[in-house]
Design a protein around this motif. Sequence first.
Motif, PDB file in Angstrom:
ATOM      1  N   PRO A  68      25.613 -12.196 -14.214  1.00 32.64           N
ATOM      2  CA  PRO A  68      24.516 -12.878 -14.648  1.00 32.64           C
ATOM      3  C   PRO A  68      23.242 -12.152 -14.927  1.00 32.64           C
ATOM      4  O   PRO A  68      22.468 -12.746 -15.746  1.00 32.64           O
ATOM      5  N   LEU A  69      23.118 -10.964 -14.807  1.00 31.28           N
ATOM      6  CA  LEU A  69      22.073 -10.354 -15.228  1.00 31.28           C
ATOM      7  C   LEU A  69      22.311  -9.702 -16.319  1.00 31.28           C
ATOM      8  O   LEU A  69      23.505  -9.021 -16.621  1.00 31.28           O
ATOM      9  N   HIS A  70      21.358  -9.441 -17.335  1.00 32.32           N
ATOM     10  CA  HIS A  70      21.823  -8.809 -18.733  1.00 32.32           C
ATOM     11  C   HIS A  70      21.102  -7.449 -18.568  1.00 32.32           C
ATOM     12  O   HIS A  70      19.883  -6.998 -18.130  1.00 32.32           O
ATOM     13  N   ALA A  71      21.969  -6.500 -18.596  1.00 32.29           N
ATOM     14  CA  ALA A  71      21.585  -4.973 -18.512  1.00 32.29           C
ATOM     15  C   ALA A  71      21.253  -4.431 -19.823  1.00 32.29           C
ATOM     16  O   ALA A  71      22.126  -4.641 -20.700  1.00 32.29           O
ATOM     17  N   TYR A  72      20.102  -3.609 -20.012  1.00 31.52           N
ATOM     18  CA  TYR A  72      19.971  -3.344 -21.449  1.00 31.52           C
ATOM     19  C   TYR A  72      20.378  -1.864 -21.540  1.00 31.52           C
ATOM     20  O   TYR A  72      20.522  -1.259 -22.623  1.00 31.52           O
ATOM     21  N   ASP A  73      20.922  -1.236 -20.407  1.00 30.69           N
ATOM     22  CA  ASP A  73      21.584   0.038 -20.146  1.00 30.69           C
ATOM     23  C   ASP A  73      22.349   0.378 -19.096  1.00 30.69           C
ATOM     24  O   ASP A  73      22.250  -0.274 -18.271  1.00 30.69           O
TER      25      ASP A  73
END
Length: 102
Positions: A68-73
């Motif tokens: 559910p969390l968006h990772a940018y890296d």
Amino acid sequence: MNRAGKIDPPFEEIGKYYYDNPADNENGEFDIVTKDEKGWIFYEAKYRKKPVTDAMIASEEQQVNKSPLHAYDFGFFSKSGFSLSEKHTEKLYTLEDMYQKI
């Protein structure tokens, strides 16, 4: 490294993250997750005798992308280093990197 200013951007929060979605039969557990001014970075720590490979990185990133969390890296810590056949943009750290003098 974070306190010494060697991580750009420096992270503000650090912890472990897991989720469970029984409706879709999906779950995941992530060793280290940091939050900075840009968002979330997910790290996986591998304490194996074999180096981390391209396939391992791809598999872990697929799992993160389902969370559910968006990772940018993404980042990886490896006790035995890396055996990669292609160039990677992820943050890659060996055991030696963790114990170098700052």
